[in-house]
Design a protein around this motif. Structure first.
Motif, mmCIF file in Angstrom:
data_model
loop_
_atom_site.group_PDB
_atom_site.id
_atom_site.type_symbol
_atom_site.label_atom_id
_atom_site.label_comp_id
_atom_site.label_asym_id
_atom_site.label_seq_id
_atom_site.Cartn_x
_atom_site.Cartn_y
_atom_site.Cartn_z
ATOM 1 N N UNK A 34 -5.170 1.476 0.736
ATOM 2 C CA UNK A 34 -3.701 1.797 0.582
ATOM 3 C C UNK A 34 -3.028 0.869 -0.561
ATOM 4 N N UNK A 35 -3.447 -0.433 -0.140
ATOM 5 C CA UNK A 35 -2.505 -1.419 -0.990
ATOM 6 C C UNK A 35 -2.851 -1.154 -2.588
ATOM 7 N N UNK A 36 -4.008 -1.034 -2.925
ATOM 8 C CA UNK A 36 -4.771 -0.506 -4.039
ATOM 9 C C UNK A 36 -4.087 0.529 -4.712
ATOM 10 N N UNK A 37 -4.147 1.650 -3.872
ATOM 11 C CA UNK A 37 -3.896 2.885 -4.234
ATOM 12 C C UNK A 37 -2.320 2.871 -4.570
ATOM 13 N N UNK A 38 -1.333 2.321 -3.879
ATOM 14 C CA UNK A 38 -0.037 1.898 -4.092
ATOM 15 C C UNK A 38 0.418 1.244 -5.531
ATOM 16 N N UNK A 39 -0.139 0.232 -5.502
ATOM 17 C CA UNK A 39 -0.222 -0.634 -6.624
ATOM 18 C C UNK A 39 -0.632 0.154 -7.908
ATOM 19 N N UNK A 40 -1.817 0.690 -7.921
ATOM 20 C CA UNK A 40 -2.407 1.438 -8.892
ATOM 21 C C UNK A 40 -1.576 2.561 -9.310
ATOM 22 N N UNK A 41 -1.040 3.248 -8.498
ATOM 23 C CA UNK A 41 -0.344 4.518 -8.862
ATOM 24 C C UNK A 41 1.077 3.961 -9.310
ATOM 25 N N UNK A 42 1.520 2.939 -8.942
ATOM 26 C CA UNK A 42 2.690 2.493 -9.545
ATOM 27 C C UNK A 42 2.479 2.079 -11.110
ATOM 28 N N UNK A 43 1.371 1.397 -11.303
ATOM 29 C CA UNK A 43 1.115 1.067 -12.694
ATOM 30 C C UNK A 43 0.739 2.114 -13.495
ATOM 31 N N UNK A 44 -0.004 3.081 -12.933
ATOM 32 C CA UNK A 44 -0.604 4.390 -13.731
ATOM 33 C C UNK A 44 0.476 5.260 -14.236
ATOM 34 N N UNK A 45 1.585 5.208 -13.385
ATOM 35 C CA UNK A 45 2.743 6.242 -13.561
ATOM 36 C C UNK A 45 3.297 6.206 -14.701
ATOM 37 N N UNK A 46 3.521 4.828 -15.601
ATOM 38 C CA UNK A 46 3.971 4.929 -16.744
ATOM 39 C C UNK A 46 3.141 4.667 -17.814
ATOM 40 N N UNK A 76 3.669 -4.447 2.559
ATOM 41 C CA UNK A 76 3.250 -4.506 1.095
ATOM 42 C C UNK A 76 2.911 -2.944 0.656
ATOM 43 N N UNK A 77 2.090 -2.354 1.639
ATOM 44 C CA UNK A 77 1.720 -0.909 1.393
ATOM 45 C C UNK A 77 3.073 -0.136 1.199
ATOM 46 N N UNK A 78 3.927 -0.071 2.235
ATOM 47 C CA UNK A 78 5.023 0.489 2.200
ATOM 48 C C UNK A 78 6.088 0.362 1.077
ATOM 49 N N UNK A 79 6.248 -0.811 0.873
ATOM 50 C CA UNK A 79 6.921 -1.179 -0.260
ATOM 51 C C UNK A 79 6.570 -0.881 -1.654
ATOM 52 N N UNK A 128 -2.456 -7.769 9.119
ATOM 53 C CA UNK A 128 -2.056 -6.469 9.061
ATOM 54 C C UNK A 128 -0.664 -5.911 8.765
ATOM 55 N N UNK A 129 0.161 -6.688 9.755
ATOM 56 C CA UNK A 129 1.507 -6.664 9.188
ATOM 57 C C UNK A 129 1.998 -6.832 7.892
ATOM 58 N N UNK A 130 1.322 -7.665 7.297
ATOM 59 C CA UNK A 130 1.583 -7.965 5.762
ATOM 60 C C UNK A 130 1.172 -6.939 4.991
ATOM 61 N N UNK A 131 0.145 -6.342 5.233
ATOM 62 C CA UNK A 131 -0.345 -5.311 4.333
ATOM 63 C C UNK A 131 0.401 -4.025 4.648
ATOM 64 N N UNK A 132 0.771 -3.772 5.850
ATOM 65 C CA UNK A 132 1.673 -2.525 5.971
ATOM 66 C C UNK A 132 2.990 -2.707 5.239
ATOM 67 N N UNK A 171 -8.346 1.364 5.801
ATOM 68 C CA UNK A 171 -7.164 2.031 5.282
ATOM 69 C C UNK A 171 -6.088 1.212 4.492
ATOM 70 N N UNK A 172 -5.615 0.147 5.106
ATOM 71 C CA UNK A 172 -4.488 -0.620 4.467
ATOM 72 C C UNK A 172 -4.930 -1.471 3.372
ATOM 73 N N UNK A 173 -6.013 -1.753 3.161
ATOM 74 C CA UNK A 173 -6.652 -2.310 1.997
ATOM 75 C C UNK A 173 -6.619 -1.311 0.604
#
Lengths: 311, 246
Positions: free
Chosen positions: B154-166, B226-229, B220-224, B150-152
């Motif tokens: 989520x990491x790509x989903x968060x980063x990807x949406x951030x990039x794809x947004x603009x 980064x995902x949240x950020x 896990x803590x690092x991923x949580x 889930x975290x892994x």
């Protein structure tokens, strides 16, 4: 709740050095079709985007049903349906899925969504192809589906950006009937942009004409037509003589008379009520023969072109 | 709010699962990744697969990340490219509902298909070792695959949406994402070469001496975090007036 669907005060939106919307002040009353006319790049689509809170004004104010934009954008969008420049359909999905998505969005129960989809798709002649991916459809069919999507949740205010663009004449005429019925039966307010001036003339009870973001005129089609030129009457016949012309010219509401061999154009004064009977009586009394009389009102196209400087 | 997030995620999943055209290609691509990444290695590994660190990393990190990566560039840039974004933004959905719905759909896509890959690979490993008794992941490994996936993803989903947004196009979003994925490895390799050999040896010793559970917890803590950020940044950058790039 404020019932005014759309109100702007000195609304301005610039993109760099370009004023897309320039000091626009107008009010769109409820339960009418409002036509927003202008050439390409006149600021029509930008105004719609401002009204939906998709763009922020550079200055001035815009409110929809009393909600200020863009701050209260979500409250505004709750009450609106849109058909923008592009259909906005998910082409990998079927027609039913497209409508279902927007129905879910507006919290419509499943049974209601199904019934509404069937009602609209049947009405538009698309029901048989409801399970096909929209990407395989013709442009006209997609356009019809986009109209269905805009109407799906019974919006109070409907933005239609050139809705008949790409439709065949029969479908365009049917859509015009639907829009008129929607306003009459559901009290929906329609904000319509179109390049089809005949369409605007048929549908709209209030029209705004814009050029380079500035509102040049706002009024009913009749008011705009009357601004385009004086009312006139064209008379086909023969036997025009000096006495006949003098008698017609002497009538108080007549501004001028133009004579051609088998045609007479009588121009009336501004704001006068056009009565053809006295003119015809004077001509006949003076010995002229009248075969046909045509009222020659300026069209909305004349009004539009004269306002934007195209004629 | 939850209903709206679910509505957006429903639409995304509908495009993934039954969407025709590009959607069909996406499904085939995901299937190919699962088969290539999971099946071949698992078949040759046999019973070792169940306890192999490679199997764990593949199922919990690699597959969820790669599978999410195949879809994420399309999230906003695809909508923009296909002219559906403006109509979506003109709907009653809130910024959060649109963003969280897309992230939820992408995360669940990578995570669930990653789980499918994990199950498929252990089945194939069993087929490859028919002479042995049937085997499965240990409970700890299975839990790790489920949780870390889930975290892994989520990491790509968060980063990807951030990039794809603009990003104006899907292609540009993919290129930027590729750079972002490659960059940490390149920086790591170059960074290691700049460090003296004695320091490199010390670092490797420290890493190899780490307690596995503690390292996993830190990861896990690092991923949580980064995902949240990433989600918070994406939400801050979600401005309707900025999303309509012409």
């Amino acid at each position: 709740m404020n019932q005014v669907p759309l109100q702007t005060e000195h609304l301005t939106r610039t993109f760099g050095a370009i004023n897309a919307v320039d000091d626009l002040s107008m009010t769109v009353p409820a339960g009418i079709v409002f036509g927003f006319l202008g050439t390409n790049g006149a600021g029509k689509s930008t105004t719609i985007r401002l009204a939906l809170g998709l763009l922020a004004p550079t200055s001035g104010q815009i409110a929809v049903f009393g909600h200020m934009l863009p701050a209260e954008g979500q409250a505004v969008r709750e009450q609106c349906g849109v058909l923008l420049e592009h259909t906005g359909l998910y082409e990998r999905l079927s027609a039913l899925d497209n409508l279902d998505f927007y129905g879910r969005m507006w919290n419509m129960p499943a049974a209601h969504r199904k019934a509404r989809a069937q009602e609209l798709l049947t009405h538009l002649g698309l029901w048989e192809r409801r399970d096909q991916a929209v990407g395989a459809w013709s442009k006209g069919m997609k356009h019809k589906l986009a109209v269905a999507r805009a109407l799906f949740h019974h919006p109070r205010l409907l933005f239609l950006d050139e809705p008949t663009n790409g439709l065949d004449p029969q479908a365009a005429a049917a859509l015009r009937v639907d829009i008129a019925a929607l306003v009459q039966q559901e009290g929906t307010t329609v904000f319509l942009t179109t390049h089809n001036l005949a369409e605007a003339e048929k549908l709209c009870s209030l029209i705004g004409i814009v050029r380079a973001g500035r509102l040049l005129a706002l009024g009913s089609p009749e008011e705009l037509r009357s601004r385009a030129g004086r009312p006139e009457v064209e008379i086909i016949g023969s036997g025009w003589n000096a006495a006949a012309l003098a008698r017609v010219s002497a009538l108080s509401q007549v501004a001028s008379v133009l004579q051609e061999p088998n045609r007479l154009v009588v121009v009336f004064t501004n704001n006068s009520h056009v009565e053809t009977a006295p003119v015809v009586s004077e001509l006949v009394a003076a010995g002229a023969q009248v075969e046909e009389v045509r009222r020659g009102n300026a069209s909305l196209e004349d009004a539009f072109l004269s306002l934007i400087g195209g004629r | 709010m939850l209903h709206d997030i679910w509505t957006v995620a429903w639409k995304e999943w509908r495009e993934y699962l039954v969407g025709q055209g590009g959607g069909r290609f996406g499904r085939l691509r995901s299937l190919a990744i699962i088969l290539i990444a999971g099946a071949f290695i698992a078949f040759s590994s046999g019973a070792q697969w169940a306890t192999s660190p490679l199997a764990f990393l593949l199922s919990s990190v690699y597959l969820p990340m790669v599978l999410t990566l195949t879809m994420v560039a399309d999230s906003f840039a695809g909508e923009r490219e296909r002219h559906t974004l403006e109509t979506l933004l003109a709907s009653r959905l809130s910024d959060r509902a649109i963003l969280f719905g897309k992230i939820a759909a992408l995360t669940s896509y990578g995570w669930l298909l990653g789980l499918v890959g994990a199950v498929l690979s252990i089945v194939i490993a069993n087929i490859g070792a028919l002479h042995e008794a049937p085997f499965f992941y240990t409970p700890q490994t299975a839990l790790g695959i489920v949780g870390l996936g889930v975290l892994a993803s989520g990491l790509i989903a968060g980063a990807g949406c951030l990039v794809s947004l603009r990003a104006p196009t899907v292609r540009q979003a993919q290129q930027t994402l590729s750079l972002l994925v490659i960059a940490p490895f390149v920086i790591g390799v170059i960074g290691m070469q700049l460090v003296p050999e004695s320091a490199q040896a010390n670092l490797l010793n420290t890493l190899s001496g780490l307690d596995g559970r503690a390292a996993l917890l830190v990861g896990v803590l690092a991923l949580v975090t980064i995902d949240g950020t990433l989600v918070a940044i994406a939400l801050a950058r979600f401005r309707r007036d900025r999303l309509l790039l012409d």
